[in-house]
Design a protein around this motif. Sequence first.
Motif, PDB file in Angstrom:
ATOM      1  N   GLY A 128       0.796  -1.214   0.000  1.00  0.00           N
ATOM      2  CA  GLY A 128       0.000   0.000   0.000  1.00  0.00           C
ATOM      3  C   GLY A 128       0.833   1.270   0.000  1.00  0.00           C
ATOM      4  N   ARG A 129       2.093   1.178   0.429  1.00  0.00           N
ATOM      5  CA  ARG A 129       2.967   2.360   0.438  1.00  0.00           C
ATOM      6  C   ARG A 129       3.246   2.859  -0.973  1.00  0.00           C
ATOM      7  N   GLY A 130       3.131   1.971  -1.965  1.00  0.00           N
ATOM      8  CA  GLY A 130       3.401   2.390  -3.338  1.00  0.00           C
ATOM      9  C   GLY A 130       2.477   3.514  -3.774  1.00  0.00           C
ATOM     10  N   PRO A 131       1.171   3.267  -3.821  1.00  0.00           N
ATOM     11  CA  PRO A 131       0.253   4.336  -4.245  1.00  0.00           C
ATOM     12  C   PRO A 131      -0.066   5.340  -3.142  1.00  0.00           C
ATOM     13  N   MET A 132       0.012   4.924  -1.865  1.00  0.00           N
ATOM     14  CA  MET A 132      -0.420   5.795  -0.766  1.00  0.00           C
ATOM     15  C   MET A 132       0.677   6.690  -0.221  1.00  0.00           C
ATOM     16  N   GLY A 133       1.917   6.198  -0.243  1.00  0.00           N
ATOM     17  CA  GLY A 133       3.007   6.875   0.448  1.00  0.00           C
ATOM     18  C   GLY A 133       3.297   6.149   1.754  1.00  0.00           C
ATOM     19  N   VAL A 395      -7.220   0.697  -5.807  1.00  0.00           N
ATOM     20  CA  VAL A 395      -6.061   1.581  -6.002  1.00  0.00           C
ATOM     21  C   VAL A 395      -4.778   0.771  -6.088  1.00  0.00           C
ATOM     22  N   LEU A 396      -4.632  -0.258  -5.247  1.00  0.00           N
ATOM     23  CA  LEU A 396      -3.426  -1.098  -5.287  1.00  0.00           C
ATOM     24  C   LEU A 396      -3.269  -1.764  -6.652  1.00  0.00           C
ATOM     25  N   LEU A 397      -4.350  -2.319  -7.175  1.00  0.00           N
ATOM     26  CA  LEU A 397      -4.280  -3.001  -8.465  1.00  0.00           C
ATOM     27  C   LEU A 397      -3.960  -2.027  -9.598  1.00  0.00           C
ATOM     28  N   LEU A 398      -4.632  -0.891  -9.611  1.00  0.00           N
ATOM     29  CA  LEU A 398      -4.385   0.095 -10.670  1.00  0.00           C
ATOM     30  C   LEU A 398      -2.959   0.604 -10.618  1.00  0.00           C
ATOM     31  N   ASP A 399      -2.450   0.868  -9.419  1.00  0.00           N
ATOM     32  CA  ASP A 399      -1.087   1.386  -9.296  1.00  0.00           C
ATOM     33  C   ASP A 399      -0.062   0.356  -9.748  1.00  0.00           C
ATOM     34  N   GLY A 408      10.497  -2.497 -12.057  1.00  0.00           N
ATOM     35  CA  GLY A 408      11.468  -3.535 -11.719  1.00  0.00           C
ATOM     36  C   GLY A 408      11.763  -3.547 -10.226  1.00  0.00           C
ATOM     37  N   GLN A 409      13.049  -3.727  -9.859  1.00  0.00           N
ATOM     38  CA  GLN A 409      13.444  -3.787  -8.465  1.00  0.00           C
ATOM     39  C   GLN A 409      13.142  -2.495  -7.727  1.00  0.00           C
ATOM     40  N   GLN A 410      13.095  -1.381  -8.452  1.00  0.00           N
ATOM     41  CA  GLN A 410      12.798  -0.095  -7.844  1.00  0.00           C
ATOM     42  C   GLN A 410      11.404  -0.085  -7.205  1.00  0.00           C
ATOM     43  N   ALA A 411      10.495  -0.914  -7.727  1.00  0.00           N
ATOM     44  CA  ALA A 411       9.148  -0.976  -7.175  1.00  0.00           C
ATOM     45  C   ALA A 411       9.167  -1.450  -5.730  1.00  0.00           C
ATOM     46  N   THR A 412      10.056  -2.401  -5.419  1.00  0.00           N
ATOM     47  CA  THR A 412      10.180  -2.873  -4.040  1.00  0.00           C
ATOM     48  C   THR A 412      10.938  -1.872  -3.186  1.00  0.00           C
ATOM     49  N   THR A 413      12.004  -1.299  -3.747  1.00  0.00           N
ATOM     50  CA  THR A 413      12.829  -0.349  -3.000  1.00  0.00           C
ATOM     51  C   THR A 413      12.030   0.863  -2.535  1.00  0.00           C
ATOM     52  N   GLU A 414      11.150   1.382  -3.390  1.00  0.00           N
ATOM     53  CA  GLU A 414      10.409   2.594  -3.033  1.00  0.00           C
ATOM     54  C   GLU A 414       9.439   2.367  -1.880  1.00  0.00           C
ATOM     55  N   LEU A 415       9.080   1.116  -1.642  1.00  0.00           N
ATOM     56  CA  LEU A 415       8.160   0.819  -0.548  1.00  0.00           C
ATOM     57  C   LEU A 415       8.780   1.086   0.818  1.00  0.00           C
ATOM     58  N   PHE A 416      10.096   1.207   0.866  1.00  0.00           N
ATOM     59  CA  PHE A 416      10.796   1.455   2.122  1.00  0.00           C
ATOM     60  C   PHE A 416      11.428   2.843   2.158  1.00  0.00           C
ATOM     61  N   GLY A 425      -2.361   8.379  -4.494  1.00  0.00           N
ATOM     62  CA  GLY A 425      -3.228   7.217  -4.334  1.00  0.00           C
ATOM     63  C   GLY A 425      -4.041   7.258  -3.048  1.00  0.00           C
ATOM     64  N   PHE A 426      -3.480   7.895  -2.023  1.00  0.00           N
ATOM     65  CA  PHE A 426      -4.194   8.025  -0.754  1.00  0.00           C
ATOM     66  C   PHE A 426      -5.491   8.808  -0.940  1.00  0.00           C
ATOM     67  N   PHE A 427      -5.421   9.863  -1.731  1.00  0.00           N
ATOM     68  CA  PHE A 427      -6.610  10.688  -1.974  1.00  0.00           C
ATOM     69  C   PHE A 427      -7.609   9.972  -2.880  1.00  0.00           C
TER      70      PHE A 427
END
Length: 502
Positions: A128-133, A395-399, A408-416, A425-427
């Motif tokens: 959820g941190r991906g689209p929400m922050g 929102v999770l699926l769309l994001d 790629g790997q950046q998708a996991t890294t940005e979650l932290f 995405g939160f809004f």
Amino acid sequence: MPQLTSLVSLRHCQRCSGMAQARSTLMSNSSADTESAYGSSLTKVEPHGTEAIPDSERHGHPRQQFTLWFAANMVLAVMVSGFFSASFGLTVIEGLTAVAAGSLLGAIVMGVLAGIGAKLGVPQQVQGRGPMGYYANYVPIALLTIVSAMGWTAVNTVFAVLALQTLVDIPFWTGAVVIYAVQAIFAVWGHNLIHLINKIASVVLAILFAFITFLSLSQIDLGVELNRDATIFQGGFGSWVTFAGFFFAYVMTWTPFASDFSRYLPRSVSHTKVATYTAGGSFVSLMWLGGIGVLVSSFAGELGAIEALSELTGSWAPLAMVTVVLSTLPVSAMNLYGGALSLLTIGIPVNRVVGVAVTAVISLGIALLMAGDPYGSFYDFLNVLAYLVVPFSTVLLLDYYTRSRHLGQQATTELFDKSRKIEWGFFAWIFGCLFSSLFWNTSFWVGPFSEATSALGDVSYVAGVIGAAVAYFIVRQFPPLSKPKDHLTATEAVSLHETTGR
């Protein structure tokens, strides 16, 4: 000035060299430290929390998702949901098709989300941190996953204790404490044991519920017709939509945990296979027990859950009560496990083991308050949470499919990355919830459009999907609210290694 420039350049190069050396050391240490640290072991307590699972720890096969989710949904609550078919005035065929439609749609969403877990290697809550922050994600996780985990564990445990009391004369609190203790042990031991327990439970529960199904056949009245005088009749189509929504909502309350038990799968596994096995296990068990509930709803809906099951099974009621108790253990262990990961996701300073204990203790308190009335006001509140989960999962699926899948790997890294405090995405989620609330008709809130759409049934879930999707596609056109880091200092590299296990 040229000398100063050269000196700065030299220092910059030295810093870069140091960072590269640090990263190299971290990567080699990570490989050595995590090699076979847990793997498929059943003798070790799971060491991982919400961090990304390293490739060295990845194991398992997608088919394990079938038995996991099959056992998770083989519970009395699903059968009881089927009892409401008569209350809506539906015929047998209408009731069965509603169960099939709601269960299938929810199971497909569940399966797709579970497949993302294998790709990103993190729990659904962290995704959820991906689209929400990073910090904005605290709100839906605290409201949806933590409360849902504690609440559903309480609901299922109340059923188990009531069933246990028909077999043994013990106080409610004693039975609850014993059952919670067993569930917590499974959750503490973690991922591998939960998968094994659910694999065994799939066989045991299938046999026991097959016997209950056989005993129930004598109670079936296939001649039940549309009843316009039913308690909550909303018209043929409206009743069908609302009843289908019961089962869709039930599955959707699982979706914030979908990846919790698929994140250990090898990154190379087919997303389609993970989704298919997950959806298949969920649908089969929901259709089976929900369908039995529909078939006997003409008389069962007028009784309490335990009384109805006792009436269905006659002299074999003790076996049915044992089934209820056993069926609670795997599903509640999964809820306690997911609740603990949720506590970690919102920054509660505990480890996973303590998180399980905290979740269990609070849930036990809820169960004691609900004693004898698992379908009371708190159950109504859990249904409202399902309205809020649908926009979240949307929102999770769309994001994932429009943005993070391509990183790629950046998708996991940005979650932290804590610098991504709040994102658009939160809004989109908030808007989806608000739009959905316009159509609610609950004891908590009656939306201004609920009466106008009553003939169509409960369209709140559809409104939640539409509202969240439209809002997401609008806000994603805006620049990110925070700029993600494109480089790491040596200190940050160490922090990332400790957080993600990479």
